[in-house]
Motif scaffolding. Structure first.
Motif, PDB file in Angstrom:
ATOM      1  N   ALA A 187       0.815  -1.219   0.000  1.00  0.00           N
ATOM      2  CA  ALA A 187       0.000   0.000   0.000  1.00  0.00           C
ATOM      3  C   ALA A 187       0.845   1.264   0.000  1.00  0.00           C
ATOM      4  CB  ALA A 187      -0.921   0.001   1.220  1.00  0.00           C
ATOM      5  N   GLN A 188       2.151   1.141  -0.127  1.00  0.00           N
ATOM      6  CA  GLN A 188       3.056   2.276   0.029  1.00  0.00           C
ATOM      7  C   GLN A 188       2.687   3.444  -0.878  1.00  0.00           C
ATOM      8  OE1 GLN A 188       7.181   1.341  -0.661  1.00  0.00           O
ATOM      9  NE2 GLN A 188       7.903   3.429  -0.301  1.00  0.00           N
ATOM     10  N   LYS A 189       2.389   3.161  -2.129  1.00  0.00           N
ATOM     11  CA  LYS A 189       2.138   4.237  -3.086  1.00  0.00           C
ATOM     12  C   LYS A 189       0.931   5.072  -2.665  1.00  0.00           C
ATOM     13  CE  LYS A 189       1.390   5.052  -8.034  1.00  0.00           C
ATOM     14  NZ  LYS A 189       1.251   4.402  -9.377  1.00  0.00           N
ATOM     15  N   THR A 190      -0.131   4.413  -2.196  1.00  0.00           N
ATOM     16  CA  THR A 190      -1.326   5.154  -1.790  1.00  0.00           C
ATOM     17  C   THR A 190      -1.122   5.837  -0.448  1.00  0.00           C
ATOM     18  OG1 THR A 190      -2.638   3.486  -2.959  1.00  0.00           O
ATOM     19  CG2 THR A 190      -3.821   5.006  -1.531  1.00  0.00           C
ATOM     20  N   LEU A 191      -0.507   5.150   0.518  1.00  0.00           N
ATOM     21  CA  LEU A 191      -0.242   5.771   1.815  1.00  0.00           C
ATOM     22  C   LEU A 191       0.614   7.032   1.665  1.00  0.00           C
ATOM     23  CD1 LEU A 191       0.489   2.559   3.912  1.00  0.00           C
ATOM     24  CD2 LEU A 191      -1.456   4.113   4.238  1.00  0.00           C
ATOM     25  N   ALA A 192       1.537   6.999   0.699  1.00  0.00           N
ATOM     26  CA  ALA A 192       2.435   8.142   0.509  1.00  0.00           C
ATOM     27  C   ALA A 192       1.708   9.380   0.003  1.00  0.00           C
ATOM     28  CB  ALA A 192       3.553   7.767  -0.457  1.00  0.00           C
ATOM     29  N   LEU A 193       0.475   9.226  -0.505  1.00  0.00           N
ATOM     30  CA  LEU A 193      -0.285  10.380  -0.974  1.00  0.00           C
ATOM     31  C   LEU A 193      -0.700  11.296   0.165  1.00  0.00           C
ATOM     32  CD1 LEU A 193      -2.687   8.576  -3.508  1.00  0.00           C
ATOM     33  CD2 LEU A 193      -0.664   9.940  -4.069  1.00  0.00           C
ATOM     34  N   TYR A 194      -0.725  10.758   1.382  1.00  0.00           N
ATOM     35  CA  TYR A 194      -1.290  11.487   2.517  1.00  0.00           C
ATOM     36  C   TYR A 194      -0.234  11.636   3.602  1.00  0.00           C
ATOM     37  CZ  TYR A 194      -5.360   9.949  -0.093  1.00  0.00           C
ATOM     38  OH  TYR A 194      -6.249   9.700  -1.107  1.00  0.00           O
ATOM     39  N   PRO A 195       0.273  12.862   3.832  1.00  0.00           N
ATOM     40  CA  PRO A 195       1.369  13.056   4.801  1.00  0.00           C
ATOM     41  C   PRO A 195       1.056  12.520   6.201  1.00  0.00           C
ATOM     42  CG  PRO A 195       1.081  15.010   3.450  1.00  0.00           C
ATOM     43  CD  PRO A 195      -0.059  14.099   3.116  1.00  0.00           C
ATOM     44  N   SER A 196      -0.185  12.671   6.671  1.00  0.00           N
ATOM     45  CA  SER A 196      -0.513  12.188   8.015  1.00  0.00           C
ATOM     46  C   SER A 196      -0.424  10.671   8.110  1.00  0.00           C
ATOM     47  CB  SER A 196      -1.915  12.655   8.417  1.00  0.00           C
ATOM     48  OG  SER A 196      -2.890  12.171   7.510  1.00  0.00           O
ATOM     49  N   SER A 197      -0.664   9.980   7.006  1.00  0.00           N
ATOM     50  CA  SER A 197      -0.549   8.523   6.976  1.00  0.00           C
ATOM     51  C   SER A 197       0.899   8.088   6.802  1.00  0.00           C
ATOM     52  CB  SER A 197      -1.396   7.954   5.832  1.00  0.00           C
ATOM     53  OG  SER A 197      -2.741   8.372   5.940  1.00  0.00           O
ATOM     54  N   PRO A 207       8.520   1.636   4.000  1.00  0.00           N
ATOM     55  CA  PRO A 207       7.723   0.731   4.821  1.00  0.00           C
ATOM     56  C   PRO A 207       8.580   0.127   5.932  1.00  0.00           C
ATOM     57  CG  PRO A 207       7.457   0.240   2.479  1.00  0.00           C
ATOM     58  CD  PRO A 207       8.601   1.190   2.596  1.00  0.00           C
ATOM     59  N   PRO A 208       8.018  -0.079   7.112  1.00  0.00           N
ATOM     60  CA  PRO A 208       8.797  -0.693   8.193  1.00  0.00           C
ATOM     61  C   PRO A 208       9.121  -2.150   7.879  1.00  0.00           C
ATOM     62  CG  PRO A 208       6.500  -0.434   8.830  1.00  0.00           C
ATOM     63  CD  PRO A 208       6.651   0.264   7.527  1.00  0.00           C
ATOM     64  N   ALA A 209      10.227  -2.607   8.391  1.00  0.00           N
ATOM     65  CA  ALA A 209      10.667  -3.989   8.145  1.00  0.00           C
ATOM     66  C   ALA A 209       9.843  -4.961   8.986  1.00  0.00           C
ATOM     67  CB  ALA A 209      12.144  -4.134   8.485  1.00  0.00           C
ATOM     68  N   PRO A 210       9.688  -6.202   8.508  1.00  0.00           N
ATOM     69  CA  PRO A 210       9.026  -7.219   9.322  1.00  0.00           C
ATOM     70  C   PRO A 210       9.723  -7.363  10.675  1.00  0.00           C
ATOM     71  CG  PRO A 210       9.342  -8.015   7.089  1.00  0.00           C
ATOM     72  CD  PRO A 210      10.092  -6.721   7.187  1.00  0.00           C
ATOM     73  N   ARG A 211       8.914  -7.477  11.719  1.00  0.00           N
ATOM     74  CA  ARG A 211       9.367  -7.678  13.106  1.00  0.00           C
ATOM     75  C   ARG A 211      10.072  -6.449  13.691  1.00  0.00           C
ATOM     76  NH1 ARG A 211      10.455 -12.176  10.194  1.00  0.00           N
ATOM     77  NH2 ARG A 211       9.129 -13.988  10.619  1.00  0.00           N
ATOM     78  N   SER A 212      10.110  -5.361  12.952  1.00  0.00           N
ATOM     79  CA  SER A 212      10.640  -4.130  13.539  1.00  0.00           C
ATOM     80  C   SER A 212       9.634  -3.597  14.556  1.00  0.00           C
ATOM     81  CB  SER A 212      10.899  -3.085  12.450  1.00  0.00           C
ATOM     82  OG  SER A 212       9.687  -2.748  11.781  1.00  0.00           O
ATOM     83  N   ILE A 213      10.086  -2.774  15.479  1.00  0.00           N
ATOM     84  CA  ILE A 213       9.202  -2.209  16.491  1.00  0.00           C
ATOM     85  C   ILE A 213       8.387  -1.086  15.856  1.00  0.00           C
ATOM     86  CG2 ILE A 213       9.061  -1.054  18.715  1.00  0.00           C
ATOM     87  CD1 ILE A 213       9.901  -3.999  18.814  1.00  0.00           C
ATOM     88  N   PHE A 214       7.080  -1.297  15.841  1.00  0.00           N
ATOM     89  CA  PHE A 214       6.170  -0.362  15.177  1.00  0.00           C
ATOM     90  C   PHE A 214       5.390   0.413  16.231  1.00  0.00           C
ATOM     91  CE2 PHE A 214       1.957   0.643  13.405  1.00  0.00           C
ATOM     92  CZ  PHE A 214       2.338   1.400  12.302  1.00  0.00           C
ATOM     93  N   ARG A 215       5.292   1.735  16.056  1.00  0.00           N
ATOM     94  CA  ARG A 215       4.600   2.599  17.007  1.00  0.00           C
ATOM     95  C   ARG A 215       3.595   3.488  16.287  1.00  0.00           C
ATOM     96  NH1 ARG A 215      10.021   2.495  18.453  1.00  0.00           N
ATOM     97  NH2 ARG A 215      10.451   1.819  20.617  1.00  0.00           N
ATOM     98  N   ASN A 216       2.584   3.903  17.029  1.00  0.00           N
ATOM     99  CA  ASN A 216       1.650   4.918  16.549  1.00  0.00           C
ATOM    100  C   ASN A 216       1.402   5.885  17.705  1.00  0.00           C
ATOM    101  OD1 ASN A 216      -0.493   6.470  15.624  1.00  0.00           O
ATOM    102  ND2 ASN A 216      -1.549   4.758  14.644  1.00  0.00           N
ATOM    103  N   PRO A 217       2.336   6.800  17.958  1.00  0.00           N
ATOM    104  CA  PRO A 217       2.226   7.686  19.127  1.00  0.00           C
ATOM    105  C   PRO A 217       0.994   8.575  19.096  1.00  0.00           C
ATOM    106  CG  PRO A 217       4.045   8.348  17.696  1.00  0.00           C
ATOM    107  CD  PRO A 217       3.582   7.028  17.207  1.00  0.00           C
ATOM    108  N   ASP A 218       0.545   8.985  17.911  1.00  0.00           N
ATOM    109  CA  ASP A 218      -0.667   9.804  17.846  1.00  0.00           C
ATOM    110  C   ASP A 218      -1.871   9.010  18.343  1.00  0.00           C
ATOM    111  OD1 ASP A 218       0.767  11.905  16.845  1.00  0.00           O
ATOM    112  OD2 ASP A 218       0.102  11.661  14.768  1.00  0.00           O
ATOM    113  N   LEU A 219      -1.975   7.754  17.948  1.00  0.00           N
ATOM    114  CA  LEU A 219      -3.081   6.919  18.412  1.00  0.00           C
ATOM    115  C   LEU A 219      -2.991   6.696  19.919  1.00  0.00           C
ATOM    116  CD1 LEU A 219      -5.555   5.168  17.860  1.00  0.00           C
ATOM    117  CD2 LEU A 219      -4.014   3.271  17.326  1.00  0.00           C
ATOM    118  N   ALA A 220      -1.770   6.512  20.437  1.00  0.00           N
ATOM    119  CA  ALA A 220      -1.599   6.351  21.889  1.00  0.00           C
ATOM    120  C   ALA A 220      -2.142   7.570  22.621  1.00  0.00           C
ATOM    121  CB  ALA A 220      -0.126   6.132  22.221  1.00  0.00           C
ATOM    122  N   ARG A 221      -1.835   8.764  22.115  1.00  0.00           N
ATOM    123  CA  ARG A 221      -2.319   9.987  22.770  1.00  0.00           C
ATOM    124  C   ARG A 221      -3.842  10.090  22.680  1.00  0.00           C
ATOM    125  NH1 ARG A 221       2.725  11.979  20.811  1.00  0.00           N
ATOM    126  NH2 ARG A 221       1.825  12.447  18.770  1.00  0.00           N
TER     127      ARG A 221
END
Length: 602
Positions: A187-197, A207-221
């Motif tokens: 989905a990289q091409k479409t996600l890249a259309l939207y800066p917030s995404s 795109p993040p690598a498999p098994r890398s530590i993934f965070r969503n700090p905005d969602l946490a807040r």
């Protein structure tokens, strides 16, 4: 040393044959191991309760709530919140869905729809391509309202406790499952259309690598602010119900709603604060049928799957499926033909009941099933039929003309829970197509459902499910509960967009007609078919995708009957998560290896 000594005494007292548990004859010894694996997941015992969900961390979060004295409702809300973090392409607090709930004390089964409609500023003449993703594609977010409705009615624990696991995984991170990493890369091409995404899903532009530590700090807040709204109300003297309402208001009228509306207007979308203020989750009676003496309960409109599943069961009840060997092509053929007939009826009539009448009772009557069953030739594949006329008030002839009529796919997630008191809940929640609108709403970290896309809405003018301001599009979500003389037998659901009703139908037939244990019923090979250009059009070309674990004899037999067969991967269709209860009361959870599904009990 003491334990080892006692173990040695125990072994010495055993007969010689019992010592096969060690050495060359042990079950896991290389030369005596099984030649094949019966199942890729073990059935999980749930003597006190448990959760089966689309990700291990979600199942564990839900089970943690049960172990803290929570209910099935508490468990599924905690699990849904975690799914928002760990499976973001299919789940979100800004998505939509259905829950089917058994209240053990009363014996009643209830349905909750947390489904938002089209914004009131929607232009019905919009180019359908604009509804695939982006600011115009979204429906009003329903999922968070559903979380609150579930725990207000059936929960015990504070929202702050329920959201704690999700907040932690979003803030501190979790190892990204390789399949999710793959979906992000695709989905990289479409996600890249939207800066917030892109800021969340494409850190550093990649795109993040498999098994890398993934965070969503905005969602946490965002989740933390909802928990804080409840806590503030409690400290101010509010009771539990009013405190939960404070969190609800924070999302639908307060700062989060205001950020949604601001960002929508800024990016050219139609969502406004009035759309959010007017939304309410809806409790309703589920649709139901009796199949071979068992009562099956599923989601009502605006889910199409409840109607589809119940009619499919009514249709095949006229055939002795149990008498057919599993490797007999006629068994699978009858299921395929029943799905064709049911889909034709559902796609002709189903729509938001506030905008048009759907003859639900007539569609699900045994008499109507007997009439429609005549379309099924036990030996030959039929064409995709015209929907039937279950009442005298038949719809007028429809003109099938549209500039764009090809259905878009959908992606969902499902989970089920049973608590110590015997309450059971199945939930299926979605953001529509993978990543929904692809648009993270401003600073919230939340994706919305692209429910206005073709498929959820009809492409043909005059159809009851044609998009319109305020109208709720159809979902495929169909969480299901089966009772045997009032006692819980099954609670389950599946993701899969258009394949949900087909997957759940095959699972139920496996469990009831073939009397399979839950994990075997989940893992048995499945098929699913699609229609070209869509299921709204009679005569659509049908291609049956079949997992390649079907025997060659079955696939050859289906082809000889006139089915167009396309083999797909061995574990490619649907992802059932469910719990089965036997007559003794033993509860066993099952999870699907087709995705990341996992069951946890205690």
């Amino acid at each position: 040393m003491l334990a080892a000594g006692l173990a040695g005494v125990g072994l010495a007292a055993l007969p010689r044959s019992a010592k096969a548990q060690s050495g060359a004859r042990a079950p896991d010894a290389p030369r005596s191991g099984g030649a094949s694996v019966a199942a890729h997941r073990v059935e999980v015992p749930m003597p006190h309760g448990g959760v089966t969900a689309g990700h291990p961390l979600a199942a564990m979060a839900g089970t943690r709530m049960l172990m803290q004295g929570g209910t099935a409702a508490d468990a599924v809300v905690a699990a849904m919140a975690v799914m928002n973090v760990v499976e973001p392409w299919a789940s979100s607090a800004g998505g939509n869905g259905f829950a089917t709930c058994l209240d053990r004390r009363s014996g009643a089964v209830h349905s909750l729809a947390f489904t938002g409609g089209a914004p009131r500023l929607l232009d019905p003449q919009v180019d359908p391509a604009a509804l695939d993703h982006g600011p115009k594609a979204l429906t009003v977010p329903g999922a968070f309202g559903g979380w609150i409705a579930l725990v207000r009615r059936f929960g015990k624990l504070p929202l702050s406790v329920l959201l704690e696991p999700a907040i932690g995984y979003a803030r501190d991170g979790h190892p990204l499952d390789p399949s999710i990493a793959l979906f992000i890369a695709r989905a990289q091409k479409t996600l890249a259309l939207y800066p917030s995404s892109a800021a969340i899903f494409l850190p550093g532009g990649k795109p993040p690598a498999p098994r890398s530590i993934f965070r969503n700090p905005d969602l946490a807040r965002t989740l933390q602010s909802l928990a804080d709204a409840e806590t503030k109300a409690l400290k101010g003297g509010a009771d539990r119900d009013r405190a939960l309402q404070a969190a609800y208001d924070y999302f639908y009228t307060g700062p989060i709603a205001q950020e949604f509306a601001r960002f929508s207007a800024e990016t050219g979308g139609w969502l406004r604060l009035d759309d959010l203020k007017s939304y309410q989750p809806r409790w309703d009676k589920p649709v139901t049928t009796n199949y071979r003496g068992l009562d099956v309960f599923c989601s009502p409109l605006t889910s199409r799957t409840g109607l589809e599943l119940c009619e499919q069961l009514n249709l095949v009840e006229g055939f002795d499926l149990a008498a057919l060997p599993p490797d007999d092509p006629r068994f699978t053929h009858l299921l395929i033909e029943a799905i064709k007939v049911a889909k034709a009826d559902v796609y002709k009539y189903a729509a938001d009941p506030r905008f048009s009448q759907t003859p639900v009772e007539a569609l699900l009557s045994k008499a109507y099933a007997a009439q429609r069953r005549k379309l099924i030739d036990p030996a030959r594949a039929g064409v995709y039929p015209e929907g039937g006329t279950p009442t005298l008030a038949a719809l007028p002839a429809r003109k099938f003309a549209a500039r764009d009529e090809r259905t878009r796919g959908g992606d969902t997630t499902s989970l089920s829970a049973v608590d110590a008191d015997g309450n059971a809940i199945a939930v299926t929640t979605t953001v529509g197509g993978g990543f929904g609108t692809f648009l993270v709403m401003g600073s919230t970290g939340i994706l919305f459902n692209n429910g206005l896309r073709l498929g959820s809405t009809a492409p043909y003018a005059g159809h009851p499910n044609m998009r319109a301001p305020g109208k709720v599009p159809l979902l495929g979500n169909g969480p299901t509960i089966v009772l045997d003389k009032g006692r819980l037998k099954l609670v389950f659901g599946s993701p899969g967009g258009e394949t949900i009703g087909q997957t759940q139908f095959q699972f139920l037939v496996n469990a009831i007609d073939r009397q399979m244990p839950i994990q075997a019923a989940i893992e048995a090979p499945r098929f699913a078919f699609d229609a070209d250009p869509n299921f709204y059009r009679p005569g659509a070309a049908i291609t049956v995708q079949a997992e390649d674990r079907f025997s060659p004899a079955v696939l050859e037999g289906l082809t000889a009957m006139g089915h167009r067969i396309e083999p797909v991967g061995p574990y490619a269709i649907g992802s059932v998560q469910g719990i089965m209860v036997d007559p003794s009361g033993t509860r066993m959870g099952g999870a699907d290896p087709r995705r990341m599904g996992y069951a946890v009990g205690y």
